[in-house]
Motif scaffolding. Sequence first.
Motif, PDB file in Angstrom:
ATOM      1  N   SER A 102       0.815  -1.218   0.000  1.00  0.00           N
ATOM      2  CA  SER A 102       0.000   0.000   0.000  1.00  0.00           C
ATOM      3  C   SER A 102       0.850   1.270   0.000  1.00  0.00           C
ATOM      4  O   SER A 102       0.320   2.366   0.156  1.00  0.00           O
ATOM      5  N   PHE A 103       2.164   1.140  -0.180  1.00  0.00           N
ATOM      6  CA  PHE A 103       3.023   2.318  -0.142  1.00  0.00           C
ATOM      7  C   PHE A 103       2.618   3.350  -1.191  1.00  0.00           C
ATOM      8  O   PHE A 103       2.525   4.544  -0.898  1.00  0.00           O
ATOM      9  N   THR A 104       2.376   2.902  -2.412  1.00  0.00           N
ATOM     10  CA  THR A 104       1.976   3.830  -3.477  1.00  0.00           C
ATOM     11  C   THR A 104       0.633   4.464  -3.167  1.00  0.00           C
ATOM     12  O   THR A 104       0.460   5.684  -3.294  1.00  0.00           O
ATOM     13  N   ALA A 105      -0.335   3.656  -2.753  1.00  0.00           N
ATOM     14  CA  ALA A 105      -1.688   4.153  -2.483  1.00  0.00           C
ATOM     15  C   ALA A 105      -1.709   5.201  -1.380  1.00  0.00           C
ATOM     16  O   ALA A 105      -2.242   6.304  -1.549  1.00  0.00           O
ATOM     17  N   VAL A 106      -1.135   4.867  -0.237  1.00  0.00           N
ATOM     18  CA  VAL A 106      -1.162   5.792   0.896  1.00  0.00           C
ATOM     19  C   VAL A 106      -0.268   7.000   0.622  1.00  0.00           C
ATOM     20  O   VAL A 106      -0.633   8.142   0.938  1.00  0.00           O
ATOM     21  N   GLY A 107       0.888   6.755   0.001  1.00  0.00           N
ATOM     22  CA  GLY A 107       1.769   7.865  -0.330  1.00  0.00           C
ATOM     23  C   GLY A 107       1.115   8.854  -1.275  1.00  0.00           C
ATOM     24  O   GLY A 107       1.234  10.076  -1.095  1.00  0.00           O
ATOM     25  N   ARG A 108       0.414   8.360  -2.266  1.00  0.00           N
ATOM     26  CA  ARG A 108      -0.286   9.258  -3.198  1.00  0.00           C
ATOM     27  C   ARG A 108      -1.355  10.067  -2.485  1.00  0.00           C
ATOM     28  O   ARG A 108      -1.566  11.241  -2.786  1.00  0.00           O
ATOM     29  N   SER A 109      -2.028   9.443  -1.514  1.00  0.00           N
ATOM     30  CA  SER A 109      -3.067  10.177  -0.763  1.00  0.00           C
ATOM     31  C   SER A 109      -2.466  11.301   0.068  1.00  0.00           C
ATOM     32  O   SER A 109      -3.169  12.230   0.477  1.00  0.00           O
ATOM     33  N   LYS A 110      -1.157  11.230   0.322  1.00  0.00           N
ATOM     34  CA  LYS A 110      -0.447  12.266   1.063  1.00  0.00           C
ATOM     35  C   LYS A 110       0.254  13.249   0.133  1.00  0.00           C
ATOM     36  O   LYS A 110       1.059  14.073   0.587  1.00  0.00           O
ATOM     37  N   GLY A 111      -0.010  13.123  -1.163  1.00  0.00           N
ATOM     38  CA  GLY A 111       0.550  14.055  -2.127  1.00  0.00           C
ATOM     39  C   GLY A 111       1.900  13.672  -2.697  1.00  0.00           C
ATOM     40  O   GLY A 111       2.554  14.487  -3.358  1.00  0.00           O
ATOM     41  N   MET A 112       2.324  12.434  -2.495  1.00  0.00           N
ATOM     42  CA  MET A 112       3.622  11.993  -3.002  1.00  0.00           C
ATOM     43  C   MET A 112       3.520  11.486  -4.440  1.00  0.00           C
ATOM     44  O   MET A 112       2.466  11.013  -4.864  1.00  0.00           O
ATOM     45  N   ASP A 113       4.626  11.575  -5.142  1.00  0.00           N
ATOM     46  CA  ASP A 113       4.705  11.155  -6.550  1.00  0.00           C
ATOM     47  C   ASP A 113       5.344   9.770  -6.603  1.00  0.00           C
ATOM     48  O   ASP A 113       6.564   9.635  -6.664  1.00  0.00           O
ATOM     49  N   ILE A 114       4.511   8.710  -6.563  1.00  0.00           N
ATOM     50  CA  ILE A 114       5.011   7.340  -6.500  1.00  0.00           C
ATOM     51  C   ILE A 114       4.436   6.510  -7.643  1.00  0.00           C
ATOM     52  O   ILE A 114       3.243   6.589  -7.943  1.00  0.00           O
ATOM     53  N   THR A 115       5.287   5.721  -8.271  1.00  0.00           N
ATOM     54  CA  THR A 115       4.883   4.763  -9.302  1.00  0.00           C
ATOM     55  C   THR A 115       5.163   3.357  -8.801  1.00  0.00           C
ATOM     56  O   THR A 115       6.233   3.091  -8.254  1.00  0.00           O
ATOM     57  N   ALA A 116       4.192   2.456  -8.974  1.00  0.00           N
ATOM     58  CA  ALA A 116       4.356   1.051  -8.588  1.00  0.00           C
ATOM     59  C   ALA A 116       4.596   0.224  -9.840  1.00  0.00           C
ATOM     60  O   ALA A 116       3.944   0.434 -10.871  1.00  0.00           O
ATOM     61  N   ALA A 117       5.519  -0.725  -9.759  1.00  0.00           N
ATOM     62  CA  ALA A 117       5.836  -1.572 -10.910  1.00  0.00           C
ATOM     63  C   ALA A 117       6.018  -3.002 -10.437  1.00  0.00           C
ATOM     64  O   ALA A 117       6.693  -3.260  -9.447  1.00  0.00           O
ATOM     65  N   ASP A 118       5.388  -3.935 -11.169  1.00  0.00           N
ATOM     66  CA  ASP A 118       5.456  -5.343 -10.768  1.00  0.00           C
ATOM     67  C   ASP A 118       5.031  -6.209 -11.945  1.00  0.00           C
ATOM     68  O   ASP A 118       4.161  -5.826 -12.723  1.00  0.00           O
ATOM     69  N   MET A 119       5.637  -7.409 -12.061  1.00  0.00           N
ATOM     70  CA  MET A 119       5.265  -8.299 -13.153  1.00  0.00           C
ATOM     71  C   MET A 119       3.831  -8.792 -13.019  1.00  0.00           C
ATOM     72  O   MET A 119       3.202  -9.165 -14.011  1.00  0.00           O
ATOM     73  N   ALA A 120       3.268  -8.779 -11.819  1.00  0.00           N
ATOM     74  CA  ALA A 120       1.892  -9.242 -11.632  1.00  0.00           C
ATOM     75  C   ALA A 120       0.870  -8.298 -12.231  1.00  0.00           C
ATOM     76  O   ALA A 120      -0.283  -8.686 -12.466  1.00  0.00           O
ATOM     77  N   TYR A 121       1.265  -7.060 -12.512  1.00  0.00           N
ATOM     78  CA  TYR A 121       0.308  -6.068 -13.005  1.00  0.00           C
ATOM     79  C   TYR A 121      -0.112  -6.292 -14.455  1.00  0.00           C
ATOM     80  O   TYR A 121      -0.857  -5.495 -15.019  1.00  0.00           O
TER      81      TYR A 121
END
Length: 236
Positions: free
Chosen positions: A46-65
């Motif tokens: 949930s790092f990307t999700a919660v970080g984005r809700s706090k105004g952070m610029d985060i991209t998540a990358a994974d082979m499962a996506y």
Amino acid sequence: MSRTKLNLEKIIFIGRTYEEYLDMFSLNEEALKGKKILDCPSGACSFTAVGRSKGMDITAADMAYDHSGAVLENKGKQDLHHAMEHMEKAKNNYIWSYFQNIEELKKYRQSALENCTQDWKEASDRYLPVVLPELPFKDEEFELVLSAHFLFMYADRLTYEFHLRSLEELLRVTKEEVRIFPLVDLEGKRYKRMDDLVEHLSSQGYAVEEVNVSYEFQKNANSMLVVTKKKKERTK
């Protein structure tokens, strides 16, 4: 080039919480603001999700996506159920201070999955399918790259060359640094070729440091590797 989708039966889609990330990587919220961050591989964290809700610029990358959010949400729920069933047998491999018991662990893992899949529905462009050791990003596109519970952890099935190429690719796409956690395999043993890896990266001009962190759930998994790009003099 066409690419075969990952067989979901061969992975466990479970993630860590935003708070765990702060502790695993010794991160400061204020210092993260204004930075462009990549989490790779990010799984159901949930790092990307919660970080984005706090105004952070985060991209998540994974082979499962490569799969849809709905498919992975269902997969995550099934995996969480099975993982918690088997945790009782393996609980001696863990330190029960960060989480008090299995029920509390389950609550946090469920929260991470829910935050991740909900954010995916709202901002799917932030969840990109990638397969290390190749990334679809530009050189130095990010300031900070985080990589948790993949490299080193699966040393029994990933070669030294794969680790090296993956690290070089993660370093290619950052301007500043890469942080990797943990430095042990599934048995809690330090990656046996860590010294070779550190020596190679140092010879390439990177600053490399093993740093102890406050987070320890799996026994002996309490340190991260910080690889920093030294600033180059720029010609005017």
